[in-house]
Enzyme design. Structure first.
Site, PDB file in Angstrom:
ATOM      1  N   HIS A  27       8.605   3.848 -77.599  1.00  0.00           N
ATOM      2  CA  HIS A  27       7.366   3.572 -76.876  1.00  0.00           C
ATOM      3  C   HIS A  27       6.843   2.163 -77.118  1.00  0.00           C
ATOM      4  O   HIS A  27       5.778   1.791 -76.627  1.00  0.00           O
ATOM      5  CB  HIS A  27       6.308   4.606 -77.295  1.00  0.00           C
ATOM      6  CG  HIS A  27       5.212   4.787 -76.307  1.00  0.00           C
ATOM      7  ND1 HIS A  27       3.908   4.387 -76.557  1.00  0.00           N
ATOM      8  CD2 HIS A  27       5.202   5.327 -75.062  1.00  0.00           C
ATOM      9  CE1 HIS A  27       3.146   4.680 -75.510  1.00  0.00           C
ATOM     10  NE2 HIS A  27       3.905   5.248 -74.599  1.00  0.00           N
TER      11      HIS A  27
ATOM     12  N   LYS B 228       6.161  -1.768 -76.735  1.00  0.00           N
ATOM     13  CA  LYS B 228       6.075  -2.685 -75.604  1.00  0.00           C
ATOM     14  C   LYS B 228       6.053  -4.107 -76.168  1.00  0.00           C
ATOM     15  O   LYS B 228       5.021  -4.563 -76.674  1.00  0.00           O
ATOM     16  CB  LYS B 228       4.816  -2.418 -74.767  1.00  0.00           C
ATOM     17  CG  LYS B 228       4.555  -0.939 -74.463  1.00  0.00           C
ATOM     18  CD  LYS B 228       5.583  -0.325 -73.565  1.00  0.00           C
ATOM     19  CE  LYS B 228       5.480   1.168 -73.408  1.00  0.00           C
ATOM     20  NZ  LYS B 228       4.277   1.872 -73.687  1.00  0.00           N
TER      21      LYS B 228
ATOM     22  N   ASP C 154      11.491 -16.863 -75.654  1.00  0.00           N
ATOM     23  CA  ASP C 154      11.512 -18.058 -76.494  1.00  0.00           C
ATOM     24  C   ASP C 154      10.507 -17.907 -77.642  1.00  0.00           C
ATOM     25  O   ASP C 154      10.641 -17.002 -78.441  1.00  0.00           O
ATOM     26  CB  ASP C 154      11.256 -19.319 -75.658  1.00  0.00           C
ATOM     27  CG  ASP C 154      12.368 -19.566 -74.640  1.00  0.00           C
ATOM     28  OD1 ASP C 154      13.512 -19.128 -74.898  1.00  0.00           O
ATOM     29  OD2 ASP C 154      12.099 -20.160 -73.588  1.00  0.00           O
TER      30      ASP C 154
END
Length: 535
Positions: free
Chosen positions: A188, A190, A195
């Site tokens: 889960h 995110k 870079d």
């Protein structure tokens, strides 16, 4: 107990109340100390609390000091999507994406990565999704099939990994339907790194999150922050399946490389948990640090199922810290089912003589992503209504608790211009003697925010702060602590944006009529809990 002692030290000049005004008691100093005292007296009471909070957080999470200008707060899904696409096209050395899933039709997003790969042979791309969600539509087009095609086109530059929970194995895995198997744990996190920058969010990578699903999105322009989360991403990939191109059209090839840090969670779940604990423990290890070098600090948060969780104690600490008068907090979760410890901390922070005032914001049923769904998932909106009602009952039973529950709604899910709500987080605004009364009934949340300086603390990330988040899912996030007025203003604007489409609700509002919760929903909730799943 140690954390409390640290706070007492940081706030060793106690607040004393006289004639409804709050003052700081000063000790007598020598002439050399007088200058320091004069400098300290220029601090706001909120800044003094920030110093104490920082001392406590140093015991619970690693700290990365940044400049306030290195943090950008995005407002909505379109800005998130446009920002992400631009960064992906311009990537030079690395892209790392961790998400629950990539929408199977997100060709434009993948084309941005493809464009960068073609222009720069040195660019390396690593994408991590969840195995259960990523293959749910198989053998039809899916997240996994979309990413497999990219990996096949750029075999030397692209790696796709799929995490599989160790909690769903053997007979249970063989009998639980695909539509329900996510109840035993997911990837889960995110993380959207490009870079030397990274976006922390609660948003996945699909069309609704780019158009009409409200979430939160913070961009960190810091190589140190980006490197830290890149290491977490890389470590999670080392305990996940590798999606390799298949010679057979329409089929997926999931391998468990011998170079992985552990053996497969499907065959050796206990070993997998032990190895995961060993791998990730260093990411939350703390060390003695000097005072912050800047006015803004980032504390990374990490949850690995069956292994570690530094988010829960951090949130408890933030809500239990001694607060100056007129302080307030905003807590939000699209799927409102807080862990019992979070609920207790929210109620406790808004109770007692020196309580802060709390606002809790969640999705209305008409802004819940499962509204109108067929089958079991269609029961989720009324289930969350029942949970909200239980929360308000707890507020009522704690007579001195100053907590307001609000529901977010912008149109109706599935209808033209209807939005869903998926934001999650915590903001804490430290009061001052001049701050207005923030208590319920003294003005709307927007009016209260207008009169204050802005939050000094926020928590952002993927976690929904539920029991399942803390027991079943991988999660990542960060606490931002700042004394910078510009960043506090940006966080204040973020609060205002979320509260704009909300209204207060009471226990009575959640009973009867459209909000009535049927017995079948209650039974389904009990069954999910009984078999080891969680909302």
């Amino acid at each position: 107990m140690l954390a409390k002692r640290v706070t007492s030290y940081a706030l060793r000049r106690p607040f004393i109340k006289h004639s409804n005004q709050w003052h700081i008691r000063h000790r007598q100093f020598s002439s050399s100390s007088a200058k320091a005292a004069q400098s300290a007296s220029q601090w706001s009471s909120g800044d003094l609390v920030v110093a104490g909070v920082t001392s406590q957080l140093d015991l619970l999470a690693p700290r990365i000091d940044v400049q306030a200008e290195q943090i950008q707060v995005l407002e909505g899904p379109k800005e998130f999507y446009d920002t992400l696409k631009t960064k992906l096209r311009q990537a030079k050395k690395r892209i790392y994406l961790a998400t629950l899933y990539v929408g199977r039709d997100e060709v434009e997003l993948i084309d941005c990565i493809r464009h960068a790969l073609r222009d720069r042979e040195e660019l390396q791309v690593s994408i991590l999704t969840d195995a259960l969600r990523g293959t749910r539509e198989d053998p039809n087009p899916s997240c996994a099939s979309l990413l497999s095609a990219l990996a096949a086109e750029f075999p030397q530059q692209v790696e796709v990994r799929l995490y599989h929970t160790p909690n769903l194995t053997g007979f249970r895995k063989s009998v639980v339907p695909k539509r329900l198997n996510e109840g035993w744990g997911l990837q889960h996190m995110k993380l959207y790194g490009v870079d030397d920058e990274v976006i922390l969010s609660g948003a996945n990578l699909s069309n609704d999150y780019f158009t009409n699903r409200q979430d939160r999105y913070h961009v960190f322009w810091s190589s140190e922050v980006a490197d830290y989360f890149a290491r977490i991403h890389r470590s999670m990939c080392s305990v996940s399946f590798l999606l390799s191109p298949s010679s057979k059209a329409g089929s997926l090839n999931l391998e468990w490389p011998s170079s992985n840090a552990s053996r497969s969670p499907l065959l050796h779940p206990q070993e997998y948990n032990d190895v995961s604990r060993s791998i990730f423990k260093d990411f939350v290890a703390t060390k003695r640090q000097p005072k912050p070098a800047t006015g803004t600090s980032v504390y990374p948060l990490l949850i690995i199922p069956n292994a570690l969780n530094n988010e829960l104690p951090v949130i408890q600490t933030l809500l239990k810290a001694p607060l100056p008068p007129s302080s307030s907090y905003l807590f939000t979760a699209g799927y409102f089912n807080p862990h019992p410890s979070i609920t207790a901390a929210l109620l406790g922070a808004a109770s007692g003589r020196d309580a802060s005032v709390g606002t809790v914001l969640t999705a209305s049923p008409w802004a819940n992503g499962f509204y109108g769904s067929k089958g079991v998932s269609g029961m989720l909106p009324p289930a969350y209504t029942l949970l909200s009602r239980r929360f308000l009952k707890q507020v009522r039973n704690q007579a001195d608790s100053a907590v307001e529950l609000r529901e977010w709604r912008l149109g109706t899910v599935g209808r033209p211009h209807g939005w869903t709500y998926h934001a999650k987080g915590l903001w804490i605004t430290y009061g001052s003697p001049e701050a207005p009364d923030p208590s319920p009934g003294s003005g709307s949340p927007a009016e209260k925010l207008e009169a204050c300086d802005g939050p000094s603390v926020t928590v952002i990330g993927s976690s929904n702060y539920t029991s399942r988040s803390y027991a079943l899912d991988t999660e990542v996030g960060a606490v931002i602590v700042t004394t910078d007025k510009g960043l506090k203003a940006r966080l204040k604007a973020e609060e205002e944006n979320l509260l704009r489409y909300s209204k207060a609700v009471t226990e009575k509002d959640l009973q009867g009529g459209e909000r009535r919760v049927g017995w079948h929903v209650r039974v389904a909730m009990w069954i999910v809990s009984a078999v080891g799943g969680s909302l």
